[in-house]
Design a protein around this motif. Structure first.
Motif, PDB file in Angstrom:
ATOM      1  N   GLU A 133       0.831  -1.209   0.000  1.00  0.00           N
ATOM      2  CA  GLU A 133       0.000   0.000   0.000  1.00  0.00           C
ATOM      3  C   GLU A 133       0.866   1.260   0.000  1.00  0.00           C
ATOM      4  O   GLU A 133       0.549   2.249  -0.662  1.00  0.00           O
ATOM      5  CB  GLU A 133      -0.941  -0.003   1.206  1.00  0.00           C
ATOM      6  N   TRP A 134       1.979   1.197   0.754  1.00  0.00           N
ATOM      7  CA  TRP A 134       2.909   2.335   0.758  1.00  0.00           C
ATOM      8  C   TRP A 134       3.495   2.547  -0.634  1.00  0.00           C
ATOM      9  O   TRP A 134       3.591   3.681  -1.122  1.00  0.00           O
ATOM     10  CB  TRP A 134       4.042   2.070   1.754  1.00  0.00           C
ATOM     11  N   ALA A 135       3.886   1.446  -1.287  1.00  0.00           N
ATOM     12  CA  ALA A 135       4.449   1.538  -2.638  1.00  0.00           C
ATOM     13  C   ALA A 135       3.427   2.124  -3.606  1.00  0.00           C
ATOM     14  O   ALA A 135       3.760   2.960  -4.452  1.00  0.00           O
ATOM     15  CB  ALA A 135       4.897   0.155  -3.112  1.00  0.00           C
ATOM     16  N   ARG A 136       2.184   1.702  -3.461  1.00  0.00           N
ATOM     17  CA  ARG A 136       1.119   2.218  -4.328  1.00  0.00           C
ATOM     18  C   ARG A 136       0.956   3.728  -4.161  1.00  0.00           C
ATOM     19  O   ARG A 136       0.850   4.474  -5.130  1.00  0.00           O
ATOM     20  CB  ARG A 136      -0.200   1.504  -4.023  1.00  0.00           C
ATOM     21  N   ARG A 137       0.933   4.180  -2.889  1.00  0.00           N
ATOM     22  CA  ARG A 137       0.778   5.619  -2.635  1.00  0.00           C
ATOM     23  C   ARG A 137       1.972   6.414  -3.169  1.00  0.00           C
ATOM     24  O   ARG A 137       1.804   7.491  -3.752  1.00  0.00           O
ATOM     25  CB  ARG A 137       0.608   5.869  -1.129  1.00  0.00           C
ATOM     26  N   ALA A 138       3.188   5.879  -2.972  1.00  0.00           N
ATOM     27  CA  ALA A 138       4.401   6.571  -3.439  1.00  0.00           C
ATOM     28  C   ALA A 138       4.393   6.693  -4.959  1.00  0.00           C
ATOM     29  O   ALA A 138       4.718   7.750  -5.517  1.00  0.00           O
ATOM     30  CB  ALA A 138       5.646   5.812  -2.971  1.00  0.00           C
ATOM     31  N   VAL A 139       3.991   5.624  -5.633  1.00  0.00           N
ATOM     32  CA  VAL A 139       3.943   5.630  -7.098  1.00  0.00           C
ATOM     33  C   VAL A 139       2.860   6.574  -7.595  1.00  0.00           C
ATOM     34  O   VAL A 139       3.047   7.289  -8.582  1.00  0.00           O
ATOM     35  CB  VAL A 139       3.727   4.191  -7.623  1.00  0.00           C
TER      36      VAL A 139
ATOM     37  N   GLY B 175       6.284   9.423 -11.862  1.00  0.00           N
ATOM     38  CA  GLY B 175       7.155   9.886 -12.948  1.00  0.00           C
ATOM     39  C   GLY B 175       8.569  10.143 -12.484  1.00  0.00           C
ATOM     40  O   GLY B 175       9.547   9.730 -13.135  1.00  0.00           O
ATOM     41  N   LEU B 176       8.715  10.811 -11.349  1.00  0.00           N
ATOM     42  CA  LEU B 176      10.041  11.124 -10.816  1.00  0.00           C
ATOM     43  C   LEU B 176      10.768   9.847 -10.400  1.00  0.00           C
ATOM     44  O   LEU B 176      11.963   9.677 -10.676  1.00  0.00           O
ATOM     45  CB  LEU B 176       9.907  12.061  -9.616  1.00  0.00           C
ATOM     46  N   ILE B 177      10.050   8.947  -9.744  1.00  0.00           N
ATOM     47  CA  ILE B 177      10.654   7.681  -9.300  1.00  0.00           C
ATOM     48  C   ILE B 177      11.149   6.880 -10.498  1.00  0.00           C
ATOM     49  O   ILE B 177      12.268   6.368 -10.514  1.00  0.00           O
ATOM     50  CB  ILE B 177       9.647   6.851  -8.488  1.00  0.00           C
ATOM     51  N   LEU B 178      10.317   6.784 -11.533  1.00  0.00           N
ATOM     52  CA  LEU B 178      10.678   6.008 -12.718  1.00  0.00           C
ATOM     53  C   LEU B 178      11.873   6.618 -13.438  1.00  0.00           C
ATOM     54  O   LEU B 178      12.788   5.901 -13.858  1.00  0.00           O
ATOM     55  CB  LEU B 178       9.472   5.926 -13.660  1.00  0.00           C
ATOM     56  N   THR B 179      11.887   7.936 -13.578  1.00  0.00           N
ATOM     57  CA  THR B 179      12.976   8.603 -14.286  1.00  0.00           C
ATOM     58  C   THR B 179      14.298   8.447 -13.539  1.00  0.00           C
ATOM     59  O   THR B 179      15.340   8.179 -14.144  1.00  0.00           O
ATOM     60  CB  THR B 179      12.649  10.096 -14.460  1.00  0.00           C
ATOM     61  N   THR B 180      14.264   8.605 -12.221  1.00  0.00           N
ATOM     62  CA  THR B 180      15.492   8.481 -11.420  1.00  0.00           C
ATOM     63  C   THR B 180      15.988   7.044 -11.395  1.00  0.00           C
ATOM     64  O   THR B 180      17.189   6.786 -11.534  1.00  0.00           O
ATOM     65  CB  THR B 180      15.225   8.962  -9.984  1.00  0.00           C
ATOM     66  N   ALA B 181      15.062   6.099 -11.229  1.00  0.00           N
ATOM     67  CA  ALA B 181      15.437   4.688 -11.101  1.00  0.00           C
ATOM     68  C   ALA B 181      16.085   4.151 -12.363  1.00  0.00           C
ATOM     69  O   ALA B 181      16.837   3.178 -12.310  1.00  0.00           O
ATOM     70  CB  ALA B 181      14.209   3.855 -10.754  1.00  0.00           C
ATOM     71  N   ARG B 182      15.841   4.743 -13.518  1.00  0.00           N
ATOM     72  CA  ARG B 182      16.422   4.256 -14.776  1.00  0.00           C
ATOM     73  C   ARG B 182      17.947   4.290 -14.735  1.00  0.00           C
ATOM     74  O   ARG B 182      18.619   3.532 -15.427  1.00  0.00           O
ATOM     75  CB  ARG B 182      15.923   5.136 -15.938  1.00  0.00           C
ATOM     76  N   TYR B 183      18.509   5.153 -13.871  1.00  0.00           N
ATOM     77  CA  TYR B 183      19.970   5.271 -13.780  1.00  0.00           C
ATOM     78  C   TYR B 183      20.574   4.294 -12.768  1.00  0.00           C
ATOM     79  O   TYR B 183      21.789   4.276 -12.586  1.00  0.00           O
ATOM     80  CB  TYR B 183      20.354   6.709 -13.422  1.00  0.00           C
ATOM     81  N   LEU B 184      19.718   3.514 -12.111  1.00  0.00           N
ATOM     82  CA  LEU B 184      20.192   2.535 -11.120  1.00  0.00           C
ATOM     83  C   LEU B 184      19.902   1.139 -11.650  1.00  0.00           C
ATOM     84  O   LEU B 184      18.743   0.744 -11.748  1.00  0.00           O
ATOM     85  CB  LEU B 184      19.483   2.744  -9.781  1.00  0.00           C
ATOM     86  N   PRO B 185      20.945   0.362 -12.012  1.00  0.00           N
ATOM     87  CA  PRO B 185      20.734  -0.946 -12.651  1.00  0.00           C
ATOM     88  C   PRO B 185      19.709  -1.836 -11.962  1.00  0.00           C
ATOM     89  O   PRO B 185      18.783  -2.338 -12.598  1.00  0.00           O
ATOM     90  CB  PRO B 185      22.137  -1.570 -12.619  1.00  0.00           C
ATOM     91  N   GLY B 186      19.828  -2.057 -10.663  1.00  0.00           N
ATOM     92  CA  GLY B 186      18.849  -2.885  -9.961  1.00  0.00           C
ATOM     93  C   GLY B 186      17.573  -2.133  -9.658  1.00  0.00           C
ATOM     94  O   GLY B 186      16.477  -2.707  -9.637  1.00  0.00           O
ATOM     95  N   GLY B 187      17.704  -0.835  -9.439  1.00  0.00           N
ATOM     96  CA  GLY B 187      16.555  -0.013  -9.065  1.00  0.00           C
ATOM     97  C   GLY B 187      15.517   0.087 -10.151  1.00  0.00           C
ATOM     98  O   GLY B 187      14.313   0.042  -9.880  1.00  0.00           O
TER      99      GLY B 187
END
Length: 205
Positions: free
Chosen positions: A98-104, A109-121
């Motif tokens: 539920e926390w992950a759902r709320r954060a997403v 958009g910001l989470i997805l864009t930033t995570a693209r630069y982290l191989p596992g992330g």
């Protein structure tokens, strides 16, 4: 070393190199151990000689990343979504989902864009976004921005590394890869520091 460079040149001057870059970056989005960044940076370093074409390298990398991210999203949406609904009410896993759902929902958009630069992330984030059923249209929009910026970043690292070490391409490749690792570590360090700060702020309330 010269034989290694000759092999790399033969590989990247082949018309199949763009398909190889596409495949590596696509698989890298699902299996982080695959050297997607390394392939893009290496091709971009050697592109300073005019072959392969740097724009085609950029397009292949971006398209591969988008396809791979969508495969990961589909895996999360298919299997992950069903698992989330099975977690009992009030359980720790249910609370985490539920926390992950709320954060997403708030900063997807910001989470997805930033995570693209982290191989596992990036794999974890795309799987999670699929599992919580983040809207596909929004995912496509932000993922395209993330993939294109990521591909451009890696191509520029390699291309300017190749220009800086024109007489020694191997050093250009190593310089590009080294800078990529440094930037990745910095992003992860900042992300963890911000997370700790949020935890401290929450604990004080």
């Amino acid at each position: 070393m010269e034989s290694v460079l000759d092999l790399l040149r033969q590989t990247v001057t082949s018309p199949w190199v763009y398909l190889l870059i596409f495949a590596l970056t696509a698989v890298d989005a699902v299996v982080p151990m695959v050297p997607g960044e390394a392939a893009v940076i290496t091709a971009a370093v050697l592109a300073t000689s005019g072959n392969p074409d740097v724009v085609a390298v950029l397009a292949s990398a971006a398209l591969g990343a988008i396809v791979g991210d969508h495969v990961s999203y589909a895996i999360g949406r298919g299997g992950g979504a069903r698992r989330l609904t099975r977690f009992p009410e009030g359980s720790r896993r249910r609370a985490t989902s539920e926390w992950a759902r709320r954060a997403v929902d708030r900063r997807g958009g910001l989470i997805l864009t930033t995570a693209r630069y982290l191989p596992g992330g990036r794999t974890a984030v795309t799987l999670t976004m699929g599992a919580v059923r983040y809207p596909l249209r929004s995912f496509l929009l932000f993922d395209t921005i993330a993939a294109v910026s990521w591909a451009l970043y890696n191509v520029l690292l390699g291309y300017f590394g190749g220009l800086a070490f024109e007489r020694d391409p191997l050093r250009g490749i190593l310089a590009g890869l080294g800078l990529s690792v440094v930037v990745t570590v910095l992003i992860e360090t900042v992300r963890r520091a911000r997370r700790r700060a949020r935890h401290r702020a929450t604990a004080r309330r």
